[in-house]
Design a protein around this motif. Structure first.
Motif, PDB file in Angstrom:
ATOM      1  N   MET A 249     -17.577  -3.189   5.981  1.00  0.00           N
ATOM      2  CA  MET A 249     -18.203  -1.903   6.088  1.00  0.00           C
ATOM      3  C   MET A 249     -17.199  -1.074   5.214  1.00  0.00           C
ATOM      4  O   MET A 249     -17.885  -0.188   4.431  1.00  0.00           O
ATOM      5  CB  MET A 249     -18.284  -1.476   7.663  1.00  0.00           C
ATOM      6  N   PHE A 250     -15.955  -1.135   5.788  1.00  0.00           N
ATOM      7  CA  PHE A 250     -15.015   0.037   5.072  1.00  0.00           C
ATOM      8  C   PHE A 250     -14.730  -0.193   3.638  1.00  0.00           C
ATOM      9  O   PHE A 250     -14.362   0.673   2.726  1.00  0.00           O
ATOM     10  CB  PHE A 250     -13.668  -0.238   6.010  1.00  0.00           C
ATOM     11  N   LEU A 255     -16.427   5.768  -1.468  1.00  0.00           N
ATOM     12  CA  LEU A 255     -16.364   6.676  -0.194  1.00  0.00           C
ATOM     13  C   LEU A 255     -16.328   6.123   1.087  1.00  0.00           C
ATOM     14  O   LEU A 255     -15.395   6.861   1.792  1.00  0.00           O
ATOM     15  CB  LEU A 255     -18.203   7.099  -0.303  1.00  0.00           C
ATOM     16  N   THR A 256     -16.648   5.019   1.337  1.00  0.00           N
ATOM     17  CA  THR A 256     -16.098   4.376   2.638  1.00  0.00           C
ATOM     18  C   THR A 256     -14.681   3.911   2.734  1.00  0.00           C
ATOM     19  O   THR A 256     -14.184   3.958   3.912  1.00  0.00           O
ATOM     20  CB  THR A 256     -16.871   3.135   2.836  1.00  0.00           C
ATOM     21  N   GLY A 259     -13.092   7.071   3.272  1.00  0.00           N
ATOM     22  CA  GLY A 259     -13.193   7.362   4.773  1.00  0.00           C
ATOM     23  C   GLY A 259     -12.247   6.620   5.595  1.00  0.00           C
ATOM     24  O   GLY A 259     -11.673   6.949   6.750  1.00  0.00           O
TER      25      GLY A 259
ATOM     26  N   LEU B 246     -14.167   2.561  19.275  1.00  0.00           N
ATOM     27  CA  LEU B 246     -14.378   2.940  17.990  1.00  0.00           C
ATOM     28  C   LEU B 246     -14.748   4.411  17.839  1.00  0.00           C
ATOM     29  O   LEU B 246     -14.463   5.027  17.179  1.00  0.00           O
ATOM     30  CB  LEU B 246     -15.474   2.226  17.008  1.00  0.00           C
ATOM     31  N   PHE B 262     -17.975   9.525   6.266  1.00  0.00           N
ATOM     32  CA  PHE B 262     -18.070   8.700   4.995  1.00  0.00           C
ATOM     33  C   PHE B 262     -18.434   7.050   5.414  1.00  0.00           C
ATOM     34  O   PHE B 262     -19.162   6.636   4.602  1.00  0.00           O
ATOM     35  CB  PHE B 262     -16.489   8.589   4.544  1.00  0.00           C
ATOM     36  N   VAL B 263     -18.094   6.811   6.401  1.00  0.00           N
ATOM     37  CA  VAL B 263     -18.499   5.519   6.871  1.00  0.00           C
ATOM     38  C   VAL B 263     -19.508   5.390   7.821  1.00  0.00           C
ATOM     39  O   VAL B 263     -20.185   4.209   8.140  1.00  0.00           O
ATOM     40  CB  VAL B 263     -17.397   4.633   7.334  1.00  0.00           C
ATOM     41  N   GLY B 266     -22.407   2.580   7.039  1.00  0.00           N
ATOM     42  CA  GLY B 266     -22.001   1.285   7.583  1.00  0.00           C
ATOM     43  C   GLY B 266     -21.847   1.216   8.865  1.00  0.00           C
ATOM     44  O   GLY B 266     -22.350   0.180   9.495  1.00  0.00           O
ATOM     45  N   ILE B 267     -21.507   2.193   9.509  1.00  0.00           N
ATOM     46  CA  ILE B 267     -21.257   1.902  11.130  1.00  0.00           C
ATOM     47  C   ILE B 267     -22.816   2.068  11.841  1.00  0.00           C
ATOM     48  O   ILE B 267     -22.798   0.985  12.657  1.00  0.00           O
ATOM     49  CB  ILE B 267     -20.814   3.430  11.770  1.00  0.00           C
ATOM     50  N   PHE B 270     -23.839  -1.392  10.932  1.00  0.00           N
ATOM     51  CA  PHE B 270     -22.992  -2.442  12.030  1.00  0.00           C
ATOM     52  C   PHE B 270     -23.745  -2.424  13.643  1.00  0.00           C
ATOM     53  O   PHE B 270     -23.916  -3.602  14.158  1.00  0.00           O
ATOM     54  CB  PHE B 270     -21.599  -2.234  12.000  1.00  0.00           C
TER      55      PHE B 270
END
Lengths: 327, 327
Positions: A249-250, A255-256, A259, B246, B262-263, B266-267, B270
């Protein structure tokens, strides 16, 4: 104090056991004896600067791999590093044994060579697991697949003594792993165990459930070794999947990644909290002398922490305490 | 097709069952009958706009709470929502029963009222768990605490039929949960089960371990209901602790909040992957008609997904398939 380290056991042997052991000799004021093939150990030791008077080698010509049948291998391979190390412990040539190798073989060596404390029906493997409330003990984590109620009660007693003596938890709480909190819940084994737990000299808080593992509801979580092994591996497996997913994910985009930089400290703290390497190894409780199983994938840091734990195990004097309370 | 929903069961009843059920009636082309106190259901329905011809109410004067002894409550509370709903299913006044209420009571109602398929020794609760390789089935997740080898073999058969018929997995792999991969590993139950699994008409891949739960090694993970319940709750508990940690980590400072922005995508991805609400409920396999246990903490979205799954369960015709393969 002399720590006996099986230099040949574990995924990262001999590098990790030796690097971790050398660091421990330098920083923890303990003597280390590495057990294994002399030439291999000597070669590995050349990579380090260390106080030579604190480090020695005991030769063992062979080793027991992870794929061998444990009890059989311990009986037949007298010159394997685990067997040589266990005999040294038995004979007083060291105070505690640490191995990252074949778990079953270490358990068998503990049982057959080091021997049970009189009164202990079954020694048990006790693992420390991370939780929201700090390190908690899971016992039995895999030594005994089929147990009787009396075994579970003793696991609770031994686990409590360890958590108090080594982990400095006052009046450790003990929970019985079941499929529901209510007293009537459980399978045959846990239903029979519940009333015995209540009568035992324990700070027994009743049944606990799977969700209590990570919540850290009880200081000592008691179960048979089959259930304990499943729990331990479920938690480990979930930890590594979550880690991997977070990483993906990171690393997804610029951008990630940016982040991730901002949250890096938090991630590190979280990982440290959930990192088995911080917790040392799994003590085998119920043997006459202390035996610790380090994680198979231990790196040098994990070995170092396991030695620190081994030292506390010896200093705590809890083996006498276990002997007194299991008669 | 008519879905019978216990409107009184679950932490968020009646709001969540009714909101989720109404949405399903609108979007999935199914009829819904809500079972519970008429006035409460009518009041809740007033909050929604819905096609009135697709929604009806069946009155049940009382309910079985989570704290009642399941089998006893099912026997004595004839006018409880679960018992009324189970009788409706039995009598053909609906095609499938969904409840978010007392798990034990739903299992008892399934067994005592809906009845076992002839040839099925023990119906089992089958939960879908998230994994690195998508949704995998854990069976039994808690219906039977003490099992025999023949029970586990049937769990494997029923689970395979469900994964194929409802989840569209071709030749689902079946693993036997144990404390080691090798054939010789296990407790008495799993050691006796292993050779029977090999002979059964299954795509049996042998023993699996706790680490395989999140890795998703097997499509169907077979164990007794005690072990299954412990696994399920360990995974759920770990999920909620990790989520919480988290969140704390991301909300720590202005900088981490910025990083979290920014993430965020993705989070979300997930969380969606690991979210039980995406997977619908847990089917009870082995009863004459389909029964689904929704998660106790289901929100409207989870109820909606469970109805979608209930619809697939009915359409798949797998109950006939189970009957054919367990004789």
């Amino acid at each position: 104090m002399k720590i006996i380290i099986d230099a040949m056991g574990g995924d990262n042997a001999p590098q990790a056991p030796i690097e971790g052991g050398v660091k421990a000799a330098k920083e923890l004021g303990v003597d280390i004896v590495f057990v294994g093939k002399t030439d291999i150990i000597e070669n590995e030791l050349k990579k380090h600067v260390y106080p030579s008077e604190k480090i020695s080698i005991a030769h063992a010509a062979t080793l027991i791999s992870n794929h061998e049948e444990p009890a059989k291998a311990v009986r037949s391979k007298k010159d394997s590093s685990i067997v040589v190390a266990a005999n040294m412990l038995k004979n007083g040539e060291g105070d505690v044994l640490l191995s990252m190798g074949n778990t079953g073989a270490l358990l068998a060596a503990g049982l057959l060579i080091v021997g049970r404390i009189k009164g202990v029906l079954r020694p048990a493997l006790a693992t420390l697991l991370p939780s929201a409330r700090g390190a908690k003990m899971l016992i039995d984590a895999g030594a005994n697949t089929n147990c009787k109620p009396e075994n579970l009660v003793q696991f609770g007693i031994m686990g409590s003594i360890y958590m108090k003596g080594v982990m400095e938890v006052e009046k450790p709480t003990v929970g019985l792993m079941s499929n529901g909190e209510e007293e009537g819940k459980g399978d045959e084994l846990t239903k029979e165990t519940f009333p015995l737990m209540k009568q035992a000299p324990l700070n027994f808080i009743g049944n606990i459930e799977g969700r209590d593992v990570m919540e850290g509801t009880a200081d000592v979580m008691v179960c048979d070794g089959f259930v304990g092994n499943v729990i331990l591996k479920t938690v480990e497996g979930m930890g590594s999947v979550v880690s991997r997913e977070l990483k993906t994910m990171f690393m997804g985009s610029l951008l990630t990644k940016l982040g991730a930089l901002f949250v890096m400290n938090g991630i590190k703290g979280f990982r440290k909290k959930m990192d088995y390497r911080e917790y040392g190894g799994a003590p085998l409780l119920g043997t006459k002398k202390p035996v610790i199983k380090g994680h198979g994938s231990s790196d040098a840091k994990a070995v170092y922490n396991a030695v620190r734990q081994a030292k506390r195990f010896v200093e705590s004097g809890i083996i006498d305490e276990i002997a007194k309370n299991t008669n």
